[in-house]
Motif scaffolding. Structure first.
Motif, short mmCIF file in Angstrom:
data_model
loop_
_atom_site.label_atom_id
_atom_site.label_comp_id
_atom_site.label_asym_id
_atom_site.label_seq_id
_atom_site.Cartn_x
_atom_site.Cartn_y
_atom_site.Cartn_z
N TYR A 1 0.91 -1.09 0.02
CA TYR A 1 -0.27 -0.02 -0.11
C TYR A 1 0.88 1.34 0.00
CZ TYR A 1 -3.88 -3.11 1.49
OH TYR A 1 -4.68 -4.17 1.58
N THR A 2 0.31 2.33 -0.37
CA THR A 2 1.10 3.52 -0.50
C THR A 2 0.13 4.76 0.34
OG1 THR A 2 1.88 3.34 -2.98
CG2 THR A 2 1.61 5.54 -1.91
N TRP A 3 -1.17 4.63 0.43
CA TRP A 3 -1.88 5.55 1.11
C TRP A 3 -2.29 5.01 2.61
CZ3 TRP A 3 -2.52 10.23 -0.10
CH2 TRP A 3 -2.19 10.88 -1.85
N ILE A 4 -2.47 6.05 3.59
CA ILE A 4 -2.81 5.45 4.93
C ILE A 4 -3.54 6.67 5.65
CG2 ILE A 4 -0.69 3.73 5.44
CD1 ILE A 4 0.24 6.14 7.26
N GLU A 5 -4.40 6.33 6.65
CA GLU A 5 -4.90 7.19 7.59
C GLU A 5 -4.11 7.14 8.92
OE1 GLU A 5 -9.59 6.71 6.30
OE2 GLU A 5 -8.79 5.91 8.22
N LEU A 6 -4.28 8.31 9.43
CA LEU A 6 -3.61 8.51 10.73
C LEU A 6 -4.07 7.31 12.02
CD1 LEU A 6 -3.97 12.38 11.60
CD2 LEU A 6 -1.71 11.04 11.34
N GLY A 7 -5.28 7.00 11.93
CA GLY A 7 -5.79 6.05 13.14
C GLY A 7 -5.97 7.23 14.38
N PRO A 8 -6.04 6.64 15.20
CA PRO A 8 -6.40 7.46 16.55
C PRO A 8 -5.20 8.25 17.01
CG PRO A 8 -5.63 5.27 17.27
CD PRO A 8 -6.06 5.08 15.92
N TYR A 9 -5.43 9.58 17.08
CA TYR A 9 -4.45 10.57 17.15
C TYR A 9 -3.40 10.44 18.38
CZ TYR A 9 -2.40 15.12 17.69
OH TYR A 9 -1.61 16.26 17.58
N GLY A 10 -2.33 10.20 17.95
CA GLY A 10 -1.27 9.83 19.06
C GLY A 10 -0.80 8.42 18.75
N GLU B 1 -4.20 -7.99 -2.63
CA GLU B 1 -4.04 -8.67 -3.91
C GLU B 1 -5.43 -9.07 -4.26
OE1 GLU B 1 -1.76 -12.04 -2.16
OE2 GLU B 1 0.25 -10.95 -2.71
N HIS B 2 -6.41 -9.39 -3.43
CA HIS B 2 -7.78 -9.70 -3.80
C HIS B 2 -8.55 -8.56 -4.54
CE1 HIS B 2 -12.17 -10.86 -3.77
NE2 HIS B 2 -12.30 -9.91 -2.94
N ILE B 3 -8.14 -7.14 -4.08
CA ILE B 3 -8.89 -6.10 -4.58
C ILE B 3 -8.36 -6.05 -6.04
CG2 ILE B 3 -9.07 -3.43 -4.45
CD1 ILE B 3 -9.24 -3.79 -1.46
N PHE B 4 -7.17 -6.08 -6.16
CA PHE B 4 -6.47 -5.75 -7.34
C PHE B 4 -6.81 -6.95 -8.66
CE2 PHE B 4 -4.70 -2.51 -5.20
CZ PHE B 4 -4.58 -1.10 -6.00
N GLY B 5 -7.25 -8.11 -7.66
CA GLY B 5 -7.44 -9.17 -8.74
C GLY B 5 -8.77 -9.18 -9.20
N CYS B 6 -9.76 -8.70 -8.74
CA CYS B 6 -11.04 -8.49 -8.89
C CYS B 6 -11.88 -7.32 -9.52
CB CYS B 6 -11.98 -8.67 -7.42
SG CYS B 6 -12.05 -7.56 -6.47
N THR B 7 -11.14 -6.30 -9.78
CA THR B 7 -11.37 -5.12 -10.40
C THR B 7 -10.55 -4.29 -11.00
OG1 THR B 7 -12.72 -2.79 -10.44
CG2 THR B 7 -11.53 -3.68 -8.20
N HIS B 8 -10.46 -3.69 -12.44
CA HIS B 8 -9.56 -2.95 -12.82
C HIS B 8 -9.46 -1.54 -12.36
CE1 HIS B 8 -12.78 -2.17 -15.51
NE2 HIS B 8 -12.21 -1.16 -15.90
N LEU B 9 -10.50 -1.25 -11.63
CA LEU B 9 -10.77 0.09 -11.26
C LEU B 9 -10.18 0.47 -9.94
CD1 LEU B 9 -14.08 1.22 -12.78
CD2 LEU B 9 -11.92 1.64 -13.45
N ALA B 10 -8.92 0.03 -9.58
CA ALA B 10 -8.29 0.19 -8.34
C ALA B 10 -6.68 0.57 -8.65
CB ALA B 10 -8.34 -1.07 -7.71
N ARG B 11 -6.05 1.63 -8.01
CA ARG B 11 -4.98 1.83 -8.05
C ARG B 11 -4.18 2.16 -6.63
NH1 ARG B 11 -5.09 8.25 -8.73
NH2 ARG B 11 -7.29 8.68 -8.51
N ILE B 12 -2.90 2.19 -6.65
CA ILE B 12 -2.15 2.34 -5.72
C ILE B 12 -1.98 3.84 -5.35
CG2 ILE B 12 0.11 2.20 -4.54
CD1 ILE B 12 -1.55 -0.40 -4.29
N THR B 13 -1.55 4.56 -6.22
CA THR B 13 -1.22 6.00 -6.23
C THR B 13 -2.23 6.98 -7.02
OG1 THR B 13 0.35 5.98 -7.94
CG2 THR B 13 1.08 5.41 -6.02
#
Length: 315
Positions: free
Chosen positions: A52-61, A303-315
């Motif tokens: 993966y390339t994108w993430i969220e902060l999660g709980p602050y701290g 791997e599942h997501i990118f294997g089941c649809t072409h409308l997904a990207r990492i960046t």
């Protein structure tokens, strides 16, 4: 979305698909500091290893709150920040504004400095996710609905004007906004300029919601996605026996794709047709899991997501 004509213009040519990311929640992280959770350095390293390339902060701290340190930690791993999270309880009283804004100043202040454009906002639960204690009624009065909607529009306006980030409201199990009827009422009572939906596919399905139908009904209100699946072989036992959400998570209610519902490919493809700039963040609730469990699941899920649809990207 800032311009109702923009999505159509962007998808007029080749649709690149949605940006797929992940979050600390998929590593079992619910709290800023819990010795049983995956250390944040290991989380970041495993995010990269999982692809993966994108993430969220999660709980602050949980992740470093110094913007320079966080920027260095993410940059050295080639990671980018999609958004952060704030918790609210506007239906309770006018005093809740200050509590929400104090969080927003910290979370949006940090996230926006690292280029994030979204804040996911989760309403307080009527049942504690820490103790399972019932804290208040499961339903809101008309007066409380009005306070809830007004509070979120005020927060969304302030976030946009002060930090340039957009509020994405997250319906949630054991909260007052969870069923289809509740989500639609929330959307009807809020202003799309300031308040839109983080459609969490698992939480919406938890109460029987049809994700694709909601996307079809309210395409202009879908601003962000959390991708997860519910284990239907367990769900009806959970609902019948009134199992608290935190306990349901420990029992595995949110299951590794493709073993639950909804199917992720149709959701991703439907939202990509609305706006390919929307984020789709994998967020499989796994709090309480062994620290060695999340990484292989995260990798297989990508791997599942990118294997089941072409409308997904990492960046």
């Amino acid at each position: 979305m800032t311009d109702a004509t923009a999505p159509a213009a962007r998808v007029a040519g080749e649709n690149p698909g949605l940006r797929i990311g992940t979050a600390p929640d998929s590593w079992g992280v619910w709290f800023p500091d819990d010795p049983n959770q995956v250390p944040w350095q290991r989380f970041l390293d495993e995010v990269v290893q999982a692809g993966y390339t994108w993430i969220e902060l999660g709980p602050y701290g949980y992740l470093p709150t110094d913007p320079h340190q966080l920027e260095d930690e993410l940059g050295s791993r080639g990671l980018k920040l999609a958004g952060g999270t704030v918790f609210t309880g506007f239906h309770k009283s006018d005093d809740e504004w200050q509590r929400a804004w104090d969080q927003a100043v910290k979370v949006a202040g940090l996230a926006s400095r690292l280029g994030a454009e979204h804040i996911v906002v989760i309403p307080d639960l009527w049942r504690s996710d820490a103790t399972s204690e019932v804290l208040e009624s499961r339903t809101l009065t008309d007066e409380q609905w009005a306070k809830l909607a007004a509070g979120h529009d005020r927060l969304g306006k302030a976030l946009l004007e002060e930090y340039g980030v957009r509020q994405q409201f997250h319906s949630h199990a054991d909260s007052h906004v969870g069923t289809t009827r509740e989500v639609l009422r929330f959307l009807d009572e809020t202003d799309p300029q300031y308040t839109n939906l983080c459609l969490d596919t698992g939480h919406f399905a938890y109460y029987g919601g049809d994700n694709l139908r909601l996307i079809e009904q309210r395409p202009e209100r879908i601003g962000y996605l959390h991708l997860k699946q519910v284990d239907t072989s367990l769900l009806f036992d959970v609902l019948k026996n009134d199992v608290p959400f935190a306990d349901a998570v420990s029992q595995g209610i949110m299951v590794e794709p493709p073993h639950g519902v909804p199917d992720l490919a149709p959701v991703i493809e439907a939202v990509a047709r609305i706006d390919p700039d929307i984020f789709a963040i994998v967020e499989q609730d796994m709090y309480g899991c062994d620290v060695d469990r999340p990484f292989p699941i995260a990798r297989r899920t990508r791997e599942h997501i990118f294997g089941c649809t072409h409308l997904a990207r990492i960046t």
